[in-house]
Design a protein around this motif. Structure first.
Motif, mmCIF file in Angstrom:
data_model
loop_
_atom_site.group_PDB
_atom_site.id
_atom_site.type_symbol
_atom_site.label_atom_id
_atom_site.label_comp_id
_atom_site.label_asym_id
_atom_site.label_seq_id
_atom_site.Cartn_x
_atom_site.Cartn_y
_atom_site.Cartn_z
ATOM 1 N N GLY A 138 61.441 -43.481 -126.761
ATOM 2 C CA GLY A 138 62.593 -44.380 -126.795
ATOM 3 C C GLY A 138 62.725 -45.151 -125.500
ATOM 4 N N ILE A 139 63.919 -45.692 -125.261
ATOM 5 C CA ILE A 139 64.158 -46.427 -124.018
ATOM 6 C C ILE A 139 65.469 -45.985 -123.379
ATOM 7 C CG2 ILE A 139 62.850 -48.462 -124.741
ATOM 8 C CD1 ILE A 139 65.628 -49.887 -125.044
ATOM 9 N N LEU A 140 65.482 -46.093 -122.063
ATOM 10 C CA LEU A 140 66.673 -45.851 -121.251
ATOM 11 C C LEU A 140 67.044 -47.171 -120.598
ATOM 12 C CD1 LEU A 140 68.403 -43.327 -120.211
ATOM 13 C CD2 LEU A 140 67.050 -43.536 -118.118
ATOM 14 N N ALA A 170 50.660 -45.896 -123.100
ATOM 15 C CA ALA A 170 49.636 -46.350 -124.050
ATOM 16 C C ALA A 170 50.263 -46.974 -125.298
ATOM 17 C CB ALA A 170 48.741 -45.170 -124.433
ATOM 18 N N GLU A 171 51.361 -46.404 -125.790
ATOM 19 C CA GLU A 171 52.020 -46.907 -127.000
ATOM 20 C C GLU A 171 52.484 -48.351 -126.819
ATOM 21 O OE1 GLU A 171 53.489 -47.004 -130.850
ATOM 22 O OE2 GLU A 171 52.287 -45.411 -129.943
ATOM 23 N N LEU A 172 53.103 -48.649 -125.695
ATOM 24 C CA LEU A 172 53.666 -49.988 -125.491
ATOM 25 C C LEU A 172 52.602 -51.037 -125.197
ATOM 26 C CD1 LEU A 172 57.052 -49.502 -123.606
ATOM 27 C CD2 LEU A 172 56.601 -49.838 -126.027
ATOM 28 N N ASP A 201 64.315 -54.039 -116.887
ATOM 29 C CA ASP A 201 65.394 -54.029 -117.885
ATOM 30 C C ASP A 201 65.557 -52.682 -118.569
ATOM 31 O OD1 ASP A 201 66.114 -56.934 -117.830
ATOM 32 O OD2 ASP A 201 64.002 -57.126 -118.402
ATOM 33 N N ALA A 202 64.480 -51.896 -118.617
ATOM 34 C CA ALA A 202 64.515 -50.605 -119.311
ATOM 35 C C ALA A 202 63.357 -49.755 -118.809
ATOM 36 C CB ALA A 202 64.393 -50.808 -120.826
ATOM 37 N N LEU A 203 63.420 -48.474 -119.092
ATOM 38 C CA LEU A 203 62.237 -47.640 -118.916
ATOM 39 C C LEU A 203 61.994 -46.935 -120.243
ATOM 40 C CD1 LEU A 203 62.664 -44.269 -118.547
ATOM 41 C CD2 LEU A 203 63.723 -45.007 -116.443
ATOM 42 N N SER A 204 60.742 -46.636 -120.516
ATOM 43 C CA SER A 204 60.406 -46.045 -121.810
ATOM 44 C C SER A 204 59.541 -44.810 -121.633
ATOM 45 C CB SER A 204 59.671 -47.054 -122.688
ATOM 46 O OG SER A 204 59.416 -46.503 -123.970
ATOM 47 N N THR A 205 59.956 -43.753 -122.296
ATOM 48 C CA THR A 205 59.164 -42.533 -122.424
ATOM 49 C C THR A 205 59.786 -41.724 -123.563
ATOM 50 O OG1 THR A 205 58.084 -40.740 -121.207
ATOM 51 C CG2 THR A 205 60.432 -41.106 -120.748
ATOM 52 N N ASP A 206 59.413 -40.465 -123.672
ATOM 53 C CA ASP A 206 59.921 -39.635 -124.757
ATOM 54 C C ASP A 206 61.432 -39.454 -124.653
ATOM 55 O OD1 ASP A 206 57.236 -39.414 -125.298
ATOM 56 O OD2 ASP A 206 57.047 -37.414 -124.451
ATOM 57 N N GLN A 207 62.096 -39.435 -125.804
ATOM 58 C CA GLN A 207 63.558 -39.397 -125.789
ATOM 59 C C GLN A 207 64.117 -38.125 -125.143
ATOM 60 O OE1 GLN A 207 64.992 -40.362 -129.833
ATOM 61 N NE2 GLN A 207 65.685 -42.297 -128.982
ATOM 62 N N LEU A 208 63.469 -36.983 -125.316
ATOM 63 C CA LEU A 208 63.992 -35.768 -124.675
ATOM 64 C C LEU A 208 64.059 -35.949 -123.164
ATOM 65 C CD1 LEU A 208 62.388 -32.748 -126.604
ATOM 66 C CD2 LEU A 208 64.528 -33.973 -127.050
ATOM 67 N N ILE A 209 63.044 -36.581 -122.603
ATOM 68 C CA ILE A 209 63.040 -36.846 -121.162
ATOM 69 C C ILE A 209 64.174 -37.808 -120.813
ATOM 70 C CG2 ILE A 209 61.686 -37.802 -119.250
ATOM 71 C CD1 ILE A 209 59.154 -36.983 -120.818
ATOM 72 N N ALA A 225 69.108 -45.711 -131.220
ATOM 73 C CA ALA A 225 68.498 -46.163 -132.473
ATOM 74 C C ALA A 225 67.085 -46.716 -132.293
ATOM 75 C CB ALA A 225 69.372 -47.235 -133.112
ATOM 76 N N LEU A 226 66.669 -46.950 -131.062
ATOM 77 C CA LEU A 226 65.405 -47.640 -130.815
ATOM 78 C C LEU A 226 64.315 -46.642 -130.437
ATOM 79 C CD1 LEU A 226 64.053 -50.335 -130.746
ATOM 80 C CD2 LEU A 226 64.931 -50.715 -128.452
ATOM 81 N N THR A 227 63.345 -46.428 -131.337
ATOM 82 C CA THR A 227 62.254 -45.483 -131.077
ATOM 83 C C THR A 227 60.914 -46.153 -131.364
ATOM 84 O OG1 THR A 227 62.345 -44.585 -133.332
ATOM 85 C CG2 THR A 227 63.678 -43.475 -131.648
#
Length: 304
Positions: A138-140, A170-172, A201-209, A225-227
């Motif tokens: 997800g994103i923070l 890798a996903e992004l 604007d955001a950082l992205s990694t696993d939602q639990l983190i 809502a954004l995954t």
């Protein structure tokens, strides 16, 4: 959609029997001395992820990764002290294991085909005990901006921070997200700092983190809502060649994951995770049997 109907398609198309057959084929004929019997075991963990794997003071580690490692090792008779943990970066986890700097890694390490594959076949040559938890990416964002991000297209043209050596980075970089600008940094704390200072604007990694960061940094918030992508399944990693140790730890994880201890430890370490996501994070016996201590998942394809 719930966990049963959603992520099962990622890792459970093969039967448990196939997983066990794969384990016997992948076992080593000349097993080295046991990691668990050597008296001291060193565990690589992250130092910069509150809630999952965090070192707020020198020599002190806490978080769900740390708790899981302690609980699983305790169930095979290995008592773990704080001094047995040491920090690793995402990009250095496999190397630390192969160089013998640590014997295990518990550091939100996603189990993938590439990482499970033997080095002789071009893989990372690791065995995993897991999953002990699973999560989507997800994103923070800054709390005041959270309402702006409801769809992937809302990130088009935005600068998103990721860190090196992660499945999230890798996903992004996949073509589907070509309109999202990314910047790679060394670790999580660099990304958090850049987000707070409005350099990204955001950082992205696993939602639990991300939920761990959200608790530590009240000015930041998960865009719920954004995954992205499939579920990432976390495992405790070791270099191949210790299959007997791996299988002992797998049995211990099966016991732990179905106990009330797992629920208690998850809620203590990650209290902001919504119940739906917590339920999806918890592994089943079949999931653990399907990817633990193997040279590849028991199904034909696993994306993580």
């Amino acid at each position: 959609m719930g966990k049963t109907g959603h992520r099962r398609r990622t890792i459970r198309t093969g039967a448990v029997a196939a997983a066990l057959a794969g384990a016997s084929l992948a076992g080593c004929s000349s097993e080295p001395s046991s990691l668990l019997a050597e008296g001291k075991i060193e565990i690589g963990s992250k130092g910069d992820q509150p809630g999952t794997s965090y070192s707020p003071h020198d020599g002190e580690f806490n978080g769900f990764d740390i708790t899981v490692a302690r609980e699983v090792l305790n169930r095979v008779g290995v008592k773990v002290k704080s001094s047995d943990f040491e920090g690793v970066l995402s990009k250095n986890r496999a190397r630390a294991l192969h160089d013998g700097d640590v014997q295990l890694v518990a550091a939100t390490y996603s189990i993938t085909e590439q990482r499970m594959k033997p080095t002789s076949e071009g893989g990372d040559g690791l065995d995993f005990v897991g999953p002990y938890a699973s999560t989507r990416q997800g994103i923070l964002v800054r709390a005041g901006d959270v309402g702006r991000y409801k769809d992937h297209s809302d990130l088009n043209g935005r600068l998103v921070c990721v860190w090196e050596g992660t499945t999230s980075a890798a996903e992004l970089k996949k073509p589907a997200y070509s309109l999202i600008r990314t910047v790679d940094m060394t670790d999580a704390q660099e990304c958090v700092k850049a987000l707070k200072e409005k350099r990204v604007d955001a950082l992205s990694t696993d939602q639990l983190i991300l939920y761990g960061f959200m608790k530590e940094e009240p000015g930041l918030s998960v865009a719920h809502a954004l995954t992205f992508g499939p579920f990432n399944d976390y495992g405790i990693a070791m270099a191949k060649g210790h299959r007997e140790d791996c299988e002992k730890l797998r049995k211990a994880l099966l016991d732990y994951a179905q106990s009330n201890d797992w629920d208690r430890d998850f809620q203590i370490n990650l209290p902001l995770v919504p119940k739906k996501d917590r339920d999806e994070a918890r592994p089943t016996d079949d999931e653990i049997e399907g990817i633990s201590c193997l040279d590849g998942p028991s199904n034909a394809k696993m994306d993580g």
